[in-house]
Scaffold this active site. Structure first.
Site, PDB file in Angstrom:
ATOM      1  CD  GLU A 154      -1.502  -6.921  -2.718  1.00 52.41           C
ATOM      2  OE1 GLU A 154      -1.509  -7.539  -3.717  1.00 52.41           O
ATOM      3  OE2 GLU A 154      -0.938  -7.552  -1.812  1.00 52.41           O
ATOM      4  CG  ASN A 195      -3.349  -5.736   4.047  1.00 48.85           C
ATOM      5  OD1 ASN A 195      -2.329  -5.310   4.854  1.00 48.85           O
ATOM      6  ND2 ASN A 195      -3.163  -7.130   3.585  1.00 48.85           N
ATOM      7  CG  HIS A 231       5.250  -8.662   2.254  1.00 50.55           C
ATOM      8  ND1 HIS A 231       5.595  -9.807   2.943  1.00 50.55           N
ATOM      9  CD2 HIS A 231       3.999  -8.342   2.021  1.00 50.55           C
ATOM     10  CE1 HIS A 231       4.339 -10.253   3.291  1.00 50.55           C
ATOM     11  NE2 HIS A 231       3.474  -9.527   2.515  1.00 50.55           N
ATOM     12  CD  GLU A 261      -0.013  -9.270   4.022  1.00 48.92           C
ATOM     13  OE1 GLU A 261       0.867  -9.695   3.129  1.00 48.92           O
ATOM     14  OE2 GLU A 261      -1.246  -9.385   3.898  1.00 48.92           O
ATOM     15  CG  ASP A 263       7.934 -11.480   4.926  1.00 47.48           C
ATOM     16  OD1 ASP A 263       7.972 -10.535   4.175  1.00 47.48           O
ATOM     17  OD2 ASP A 263       7.146 -12.308   4.214  1.00 47.48           O
TER      18      ASP A 263
HETATM   19  C1  XIL Z   1       0.794 -15.275  -0.176  1.00 46.19           C
HETATM   20  C2  XIL Z   1       0.606 -16.588   0.798  1.00 46.19           C
HETATM   21  O1  XIL Z   1       1.730 -16.416   1.622  1.00 46.19           O
HETATM   22  C3  XIL Z   1       1.304 -17.550  -0.359  1.00 46.19           C
HETATM   23  O2  XIL Z   1       1.046 -18.943   0.449  1.00 46.19           O
HETATM   24  C4  XIL Z   1       0.202 -17.768  -1.578  1.00 46.19           C
HETATM   25  O3  XIL Z   1       0.462 -18.673  -2.251  1.00 46.19           O
HETATM   26  C5  XIL Z   1       0.272 -16.446  -2.150  1.00 46.19           C
HETATM   27  O4  XIL Z   1      -0.092 -15.406  -1.270  1.00 46.19           O
HETATM   28  N1  XIL Z   1       0.382 -10.162   0.384  1.00 46.19           N
HETATM   29  C6  XIL Z   1      -0.879 -10.817   0.718  1.00 46.19           C
HETATM   30  C7  XIL Z   1      -0.850 -12.190   1.060  1.00 46.19           C
HETATM   31  O5  XIL Z   1      -1.612 -10.066   1.342  1.00 46.19           O
HETATM   32  O6  XIL Z   1      -2.093 -12.835   0.958  1.00 46.19           O
HETATM   33  C8  XIL Z   1       0.339 -13.018   0.216  1.00 46.19           C
HETATM   34  O7  XIL Z   1       0.104 -14.179   0.710  1.00 46.19           O
HETATM   35  C9  XIL Z   1       1.155 -12.271   0.114  1.00 46.19           C
HETATM   36  C10 XIL Z   1       1.458 -10.976  -0.217  1.00 46.19           C
END
Ligand code: XIL
Length: 358
Positions: A154, A195, A231, A261, A263
């Site tokens: 990020e 990432n 996401h 990641e 979802d």
């Molecule tokens: C999130 C976790 O899922 C949570 O449990 C935590 O409180 C905050 O971080 N992108 C990422 C992850 O790369 O590390 C993040 O994970 C979600 C967004």
């Protein structure tokens, strides 16, 4: 049958049954294996330690795990110089016991940093030393056991420019090259990734990520892959075609790609129509990945809806994953499995299916 043969047969059957959860031919991990793709999930280590059904689900379906929080800076180094590997060790041991790969997450990120770090007064040289020590300690500990690392995450803003963060302000723009070099020194075999979210398809951020990783390659940074987080929601998802094109241009730089990641959050309570639309989106993104030979893994950000981060971070939203809160498969799971099955059986019969890798 002699008694001896009967005993041997019984022992054999018992051994197969014991091994069944991990090797059953119709699980995601078994099907994906024949397509040279890893199927991954983020893991909640507290749940892993307390919820046996959750642990069984992970071992049965996935062959790649990313610690959801267990390797983040504030967890691993809560006080300066005091490292706590309890959670990370548990995750790595679990992965090894079940033949899973581990993706370390995350070395340089501007979130989930401990207060001693963000509230402290450090010079540029001190911050460099702190980051170097953090990376060196973590990567060395799991050398040869953690196959890949999200070295940086990020670092690109929504408009595609470099994001101003704790690290960029404190160390300066070369913090990324340095981080990749330090990780590489600690484990020269590890696959090192950048990432990010929101740059999966086309647009300014996607271009910014491309420029960033192209620049890192030019400067000789040991970067080997890019994770596209994915996401998504039904209203805000990249087009599969754009994801494929984006992955191809990243691959042309010599990089592997990953959906790292995924979802798909739904408004709660989720309707049947939304669950079907969610399944279609998972299908489309998996197909985009499968269409690019260099796309090596497809990971979701959690296995079951019980432990998803979405309801906490996006109130009113949820049901974002492949399994429901009780570990039952959802339409999204079925659609992912259908594609992997078609791919696996076409390999066997020699038939070509959409998304097949050559
Ligand atoms: C999130 C976790 O899922 C949570 O449990 C935590 O409180 C905050 O971080 N992108 C990422 C992850 O790369 O590390 C993040 O994970 C979600 C967004």
């Amino acid at each position: 049958m002699s008694l001896r043969a009967a005993v041997v047969t019984t022992v054999f059957i018992a051994a197969c049954a014991a091994a069944l959860p991990a090797v059953a031919a119709d699980t995601l991990r078994a099907l994906a294996q024949s397509a040279s793709l890893r199927i991954g999930t983020a893991v909640n280590v507290d749940a892993l330690n307390t919820d046996a059904a959750y642990a069984r689900l992970l071992a049965r379906e996935f062959d790649l795990v990313t610690p959801e929080n267990a390797m983040k800076f504030s967890v691993v180094q809560p006080e300066r110089g005091r490292f706590d590997f309890a959670q990370a060790d548990a995750l790595v041991a679990f992965a090894e016991a079940h033949g899973m790969q581990v993706n370390g997450h995350v070395l340089v990120w501007h979130q989930q940093l401990p207060d001693w770090l963000t509230q402290g007064q450090f010079s540029r040289d001190e911050l460099k030393a702190i980051l170097r020590e953090h990376i060196r300690t973590l990567v060395t500990r799991y050398r040869g056991r953690v196959a890949s690392w999200d070295v940086a995450a990020e670092a690109v803003a929504e408009d595609g420019h470099a994001r101003e963060t704790f690290w960029s302000r404190g160390i300066g723009p070369d913090y990324l090259v340095l981080a990749f070099q330090w990780a590489h020194e600690a484990d020269p075999q590890a696959h090192l990734r950048y990432n990010d979210y929101g740059g999966e398809g086309d647009g300014a951020k996607s271009d910014g990520i491309y420029d960033l990783v192209a620049g890192l390659r030019r400067k000789g940074a040991p970067i080997h892959g890019v994770g596209l987080q994915m996401h998504a929601s039904l209203k805000d998802a990249p087009r599969a075609r754009d994801v494929r094109i984006n992955m191809k241009r990243l691959a042309a730089l010599g990089l592997q790609t990953h959906i790292s990641e995924m979802d798909v959050m739904l408004p709660l309570p989720a309707s049947r129509a939304d669950l079907r639309a969610q399944a279609a989106l998972y299908r489309d993104m998996l197909q985009a990945c499968l269409a690019v030979l260099q796309c090596r893994s497809f990971s979701v950000w959690g296995a079951s809806d019980r432990y998803s981060w979405i309801p906490e971070f996006f109130p009113g939203q949820g049901d974002a994953l492949l399994f429901d809160a009780d570990g039952r498969t959802k339409p999204a799971y079925e659609s992912v499995r259908r594609i992997l099955r078609a791919l696996a059986s076409s390999k066997r019969t020699g038939k070509t299916v959409k998304g097949q890798r050559h």
